[in-house]
Design an enzyme around this catalytic site. Structure first.
Site, mmCIF file in Angstrom:
data_model
loop_
_atom_site.group_PDB
_atom_site.id
_atom_site.type_symbol
_atom_site.label_atom_id
_atom_site.label_comp_id
_atom_site.label_asym_id
_atom_site.label_seq_id
_atom_site.Cartn_x
_atom_site.Cartn_y
_atom_site.Cartn_z
ATOM 1 N N PRO A 1 -67.112 13.026 61.492
ATOM 2 C CA PRO A 1 -65.658 13.160 61.664
ATOM 3 C C PRO A 1 -64.938 13.093 60.329
ATOM 4 C CG PRO A 1 -66.563 11.592 63.244
ATOM 5 C CD PRO A 1 -67.675 11.926 62.288
ATOM 6 N N CYS A 2 -63.828 13.810 60.237
ATOM 7 C CA CYS A 2 -63.058 13.846 58.985
ATOM 8 C C CYS A 2 -62.255 12.559 58.870
ATOM 9 C CB CYS A 2 -62.138 15.062 58.957
ATOM 10 S SG CYS A 2 -61.243 15.233 57.412
ATOM 11 N N GLN A 3 -62.924 11.516 58.392
ATOM 12 C CA GLN A 3 -62.292 10.207 58.243
ATOM 13 C C GLN A 3 -62.258 9.833 56.770
ATOM 14 O OE1 GLN A 3 -65.277 8.516 60.781
ATOM 15 N NE2 GLN A 3 -63.740 7.768 62.205
#
Length: 358
Positions: A80-82
């Site tokens: 995930p783009c975290q």
């Protein structure tokens, strides 16, 4: 020679649809959500799926053991783009940083650290490589962390590639991180000419909202009559929001407000804009069929792209099947979550050549 591979954060496996045809043998996969994991298994029944939270230590050990037993040499990951979009004083920042669950890319590092991999491919949205992550008491860009940890063992290439440059009728930029052992050649794919919507889907018959055609997957969701009227008076490449007379209205007749790319038609001479998880929403960004000028001065096809058209511009086989009970919304969602299969295949198998350790 077959190379055993694993897929982390696999979602439903849409991006891998062309990978399993090459010399990569995906033996292990992990996905958090059961429905997506089940869809992955539907597509790839030979791959062992570990469904669950990768940060769970017990599950992680099971995945690592399976990867070691199968001598996995290729890792594909779409975490995930975290991360943090900036480094600054934010009252919530310290709390966010202290919880490693907010940085699932670190889970990928554990697999790289333990497994003797030859190839690592991490892909995500472009802003992923612009975000900051906590490492050794600092906030660093992902590229900086990767070079600190792995530059002695791996060549590290970080690029932004757009699907429209690789034979796909869709403008879809992705951040690509390739890591491969020194001595291995893994070049970038060759750029190709763009494919226009006219060339890709221009042969398909028009559809009215709510119409079900005799062509598999080529049907259109229904739309409110007031919205249909506004879209009929909208030219290709323009938004109904800016129409002076025929514009989207609420049920009470009040004008709907929106951004310039909402209720907007695509353009025939360009690739499709990025297909998002909301590709079925006529009000969402750049989702409406370009339409054709009619004798009465209006334009045809006041609708979103059909699933068939969405498959075509996403480089998905037109005859694809999905698990029984898969709704149109679910299908559009998992397509919107994934990198177009042809782009991922072009990255892994540049110019159609098998990936190789030599």
């Amino acid at each position: 020679m077959k190379i055993n591979a694993m897929s982390l954060f696999s979602s439903a496996g849409i991006g891998e649809l062309d990978l399993h045809k090459g010399n990569l043998n995906f033996v292990v996969a992990n996905e958090l959500l059961k429905k997506r994991a089940d869809t992955y298994q539907f597509f790839y029944p030979e791959t062992k799926m570990f469904q669950g939270d990768i940060s769970d230590e017990k599950l992680k050990r099971e995945i690592l053991l399976s990867a070691q037993q199968n001598n996995v040499k290729f890792l594909l990951a779409t975490p995930p783009c975290q991360g943090l979009s900036s480094v600054g004083k934010n009252k919530h920042q310290d709390h966010f940083i202290k919880d490693n669950r907010n940085f699932l890319i670190f889970e990928v590092f554990e697999f790289i650290d333990v497994l003797n991999l030859d190839f690592i491919l991490i892909e995500n949205v472009p802003r992923f490589i612009e975000m900051y992550f906590p490492y050794n008491g600092q906030l660093l860009l992902l590229e900086e962390i990767l070079k600190i940890k792995y530059a002695s063992k791996y060549q590290i290439d970080i690029v932004i590639l757009n699907a429209k440059d690789y034979g796909i009728c869709q403008s879809r930029p992705r951040a690509i991180i390739k890591m491969y052992k020194y001595g291995i050649t893994w070049k970038l794919p060759t750029i190709q000419a763009e494919i226009s919507l006219q060339r890709a889907i221009g042969h398909l018959p028009p559809l009215e909202p709510g119409e079900v055609s005799s062509i598999k997957w080529h049907s259109a969701p229904n739309v409110k009559p007031s919205i249909i009227e506004a879209i009929r008076h909208t030219k290709p490449g323009t938004s109904a929001i800016s129409n002076p007379i025929f514009y989207p209205k609420k049920d009470n007749g009040e004008r709907i407000k929106g951004f310039h790319n909402t209720y907007k038609r695509m353009e025939w001479d360009k690739p499709a804009p990025a297909r998002t998880t909301y590709s079925g929403s006529i009000s969402s960004h750049n989702n409406i069929h370009p339409g054709r000028l009619q004798l009465d001065g209006t334009y045809s096809d006041p609708r979103v792209l059909s699933l068939l058209e969405t498959f075509i511009v996403s480089s998905i086989d037109e005859n694809i099947e999905f698990p029984p009970g898969s709704s149109e919304t679910y299908i559009r969602t998992i397509i919107g979550e994934a990198i177009p299969p042809k782009l991922l295949s072009a990255i892994c198998f540049p110019d159609g050549e098998n990936i190789n350790v030599k």
